[in-house]
Motif scaffolding. Sequence first.
Motif, PDB file in Angstrom:
ATOM      1  N   LEU A 126     -12.324  -6.736   1.196  1.00 38.04           N
ATOM      2  CA  LEU A 126     -11.171  -5.860   1.337  1.00 38.04           C
ATOM      3  C   LEU A 126     -11.194  -4.712   0.325  1.00 38.04           C
ATOM      4  O   LEU A 126     -10.832  -3.579   0.655  1.00 38.04           O
ATOM      5  N   ASP A 127     -11.613  -4.990  -0.921  1.00 36.26           N
ATOM      6  CA  ASP A 127     -11.594  -3.953  -1.951  1.00 36.26           C
ATOM      7  C   ASP A 127     -12.559  -2.806  -1.663  1.00 36.26           C
ATOM      8  O   ASP A 127     -12.466  -1.746  -2.292  1.00 36.26           O
ATOM      9  N   ASN A 128     -13.474  -2.985  -0.718  1.00 36.78           N
ATOM     10  CA  ASN A 128     -14.374  -1.898  -0.318  1.00 36.78           C
ATOM     11  C   ASN A 128     -13.724  -0.913   0.639  1.00 36.78           C
ATOM     12  O   ASN A 128     -14.269   0.168   0.886  1.00 36.78           O
ATOM     13  N   TYR A 129     -12.567  -1.287   1.184  1.00 33.99           N
ATOM     14  CA  TYR A 129     -11.932  -0.472   2.226  1.00 33.99           C
ATOM     15  C   TYR A 129     -10.566   0.049   1.797  1.00 33.99           C
ATOM     16  O   TYR A 129      -9.690   0.274   2.623  1.00 33.99           O
ATOM     17  N   ILE A 130     -10.390   0.238   0.501  1.00 30.74           N
ATOM     18  CA  ILE A 130      -9.187   0.884  -0.026  1.00 30.74           C
ATOM     19  C   ILE A 130      -9.613   1.866  -1.114  1.00 30.74           C
ATOM     20  O   ILE A 130     -10.700   1.742  -1.685  1.00 30.74           O
ATOM     21  N   ASP A 131      -8.745   2.833  -1.395  1.00 23.43           N
ATOM     22  CA  ASP A 131      -8.984   3.745  -2.514  1.00 23.43           C
ATOM     23  C   ASP A 131      -8.103   3.407  -3.712  1.00 23.43           C
ATOM     24  O   ASP A 131      -8.405   3.813  -4.830  1.00 23.43           O
ATOM     25  N   ALA A 132      -7.010   2.699  -3.471  1.00 23.19           N
ATOM     26  CA  ALA A 132      -6.104   2.309  -4.553  1.00 23.19           C
ATOM     27  C   ALA A 132      -5.266   1.128  -4.082  1.00 23.19           C
ATOM     28  O   ALA A 132      -5.008   0.965  -2.883  1.00 23.19           O
ATOM     29  N   TRP A 133      -4.846   0.301  -5.034  1.00 22.50           N
ATOM     30  CA  TRP A 133      -3.973  -0.832  -4.745  1.00 22.50           C
ATOM     31  C   TRP A 133      -2.518  -0.387  -4.824  1.00 22.50           C
ATOM     32  O   TRP A 133      -2.092   0.200  -5.810  1.00 22.50           O
ATOM     33  N   ASP A 134      -1.751  -0.682  -3.790  1.00 24.05           N
ATOM     34  CA  ASP A 134      -0.304  -0.446  -3.778  1.00 24.05           C
ATOM     35  C   ASP A 134       0.367  -1.760  -4.156  1.00 24.05           C
ATOM     36  O   ASP A 134       0.233  -2.761  -3.449  1.00 24.05           O
ATOM     37  N   VAL A 135       1.080  -1.775  -5.287  1.00 21.14           N
ATOM     38  CA  VAL A 135       1.726  -3.004  -5.748  1.00 21.14           C
ATOM     39  C   VAL A 135       3.209  -2.765  -5.984  1.00 21.14           C
ATOM     40  O   VAL A 135       3.647  -1.636  -6.220  1.00 21.14           O
ATOM     41  N   HIS A 136       3.995  -3.823  -5.917  1.00 17.68           N
ATOM     42  CA  HIS A 136       5.440  -3.758  -6.125  1.00 17.68           C
ATOM     43  C   HIS A 136       5.824  -4.614  -7.321  1.00 17.68           C
ATOM     44  O   HIS A 136       5.228  -5.668  -7.566  1.00 17.68           O
ATOM     45  N   ALA A 137       6.834  -4.170  -8.077  1.00 16.47           N
ATOM     46  CA  ALA A 137       7.313  -4.940  -9.225  1.00 16.47           C
ATOM     47  C   ALA A 137       8.742  -4.537  -9.544  1.00 16.47           C
ATOM     48  O   ALA A 137       9.108  -3.361  -9.417  1.00 16.47           O
ATOM     49  N   TYR A 138       9.525  -5.508  -9.965  1.00 18.32           N
ATOM     50  CA  TYR A 138      10.880  -5.268 -10.449  1.00 18.32           C
ATOM     51  C   TYR A 138      10.983  -5.895 -11.838  1.00 18.32           C
ATOM     52  O   TYR A 138      11.431  -7.022 -11.989  1.00 18.32           O
ATOM     53  N   PRO A 139      10.518  -5.175 -12.851  1.00 21.24           N
ATOM     54  CA  PRO A 139      10.390  -5.774 -14.187  1.00 21.24           C
ATOM     55  C   PRO A 139      11.724  -6.187 -14.791  1.00 21.24           C
ATOM     56  O   PRO A 139      12.729  -5.493 -14.660  1.00 21.24           O
ATOM     57  N   GLN A 140      11.703  -7.316 -15.470  1.00 21.27           N
ATOM     58  CA  GLN A 140      12.895  -7.810 -16.143  1.00 21.27           C
ATOM     59  C   GLN A 140      13.045  -7.221 -17.542  1.00 21.27           C
ATOM     60  O   GLN A 140      14.096  -7.337 -18.157  1.00 21.27           O
ATOM     61  N   PHE A 141      11.967  -6.608 -18.041  1.00 21.80           N
ATOM     62  CA  PHE A 141      11.991  -6.000 -19.363  1.00 21.80           C
ATOM     63  C   PHE A 141      11.402  -4.600 -19.270  1.00 21.80           C
ATOM     64  O   PHE A 141      10.459  -4.362 -18.510  1.00 21.80           O
ATOM     65  N   ALA A 142      11.949  -3.686 -20.039  1.00 19.71           N
ATOM     66  CA  ALA A 142      11.421  -2.324 -20.057  1.00 19.71           C
ATOM     67  C   ALA A 142       9.992  -2.334 -20.589  1.00 19.71           C
ATOM     68  O   ALA A 142       9.664  -3.100 -21.497  1.00 19.71           O
TER      69      ALA A 142
END
Length: 303
Positions: free
Chosen positions: A118-134
């Motif tokens: 899979l990593d051969n067929y993307i240019d960047a990883w799209d990730v989600h996060a809702y951090p509990q700390f700044a």
Amino acid sequence: EDAKKRGIILVGDFAGDSSWMNNSEKEAQGIVDILPKYTRYFKSVNEIDGRTNEEEWNPTTNPEQWVKRAKWQYEELHKARPDTIFFSGSLYCSAIARKNDKTLGPYDWFKKCLELGLDNYIDAWDVHAYPQFAPKLEAQSVSNSDYETDLGILRVMRELGKNNTKPFLLGETSAMVWHGFAGMRWQAATVAKMAAWTNSREDWMGIAFCAAHHNRRLTAEEYGMSHNPGEAAIYTAGALIDGFPFKRVASDDKEIQAAFFGDTFMIWRADDKTSDWKMKLDGAGPWVIVDVVGQAKPLEVKD
């Protein structure tokens, strides 16, 4: 065409919730035929790693089918536009395992996808996060756990002996008002710090705050941002620090976060305590001090 005239950057969307690409291969081809004329950025299905146990998604989330889909999109987009940036289907829990399920949990699903390339067929990883700390400037991640977000991806890749060479996009995030003791004030400050953190990392392409356009009376229980200080903080950070050259300002106190973003100097303490700070300002000024919601006042400078 209107967005192009206004200087707005568009993102093409392959996120159709279906068993193949959008609603059909024909519609997916239509996206490839039209949208590369207007944008080089393309995204895929939302939080795909959290859908692997949903029965109606099995045809799509089957690892072989998913990698096949990503490969087709990646190759066709790059044929149409060589400078394409194709983001992975967004991920948020890729290293979390499930037991006793009839279908694959996120960990097993993502591991299999990586084994299939899979990593051969993307240019960047799209990730989600809702951090509990700044976050702290130049810190690796805003993830709450090394099983989630970018850290989850890297964890599984290490287990497979793979080295990640792709940048990240924080494609959905917010500072939840109940993660701090100061509610909306905490949210506004944290939003600005998250924008600063993203700009301090060369391996992160950007940050996308969620629900800034929502009616807060309808979505307050989920995001509680719109028409609040958080929205003003997004605008202020966008105007003063977003995209400007980053230069860290050293301090003996690791809790002090200080940096220039172009001509804007930004500073805070990660532990929310107070301390004295002295610095020499280059140039004649005049100088102004701006809070996270954009309120400005003259800054008195002592010789």
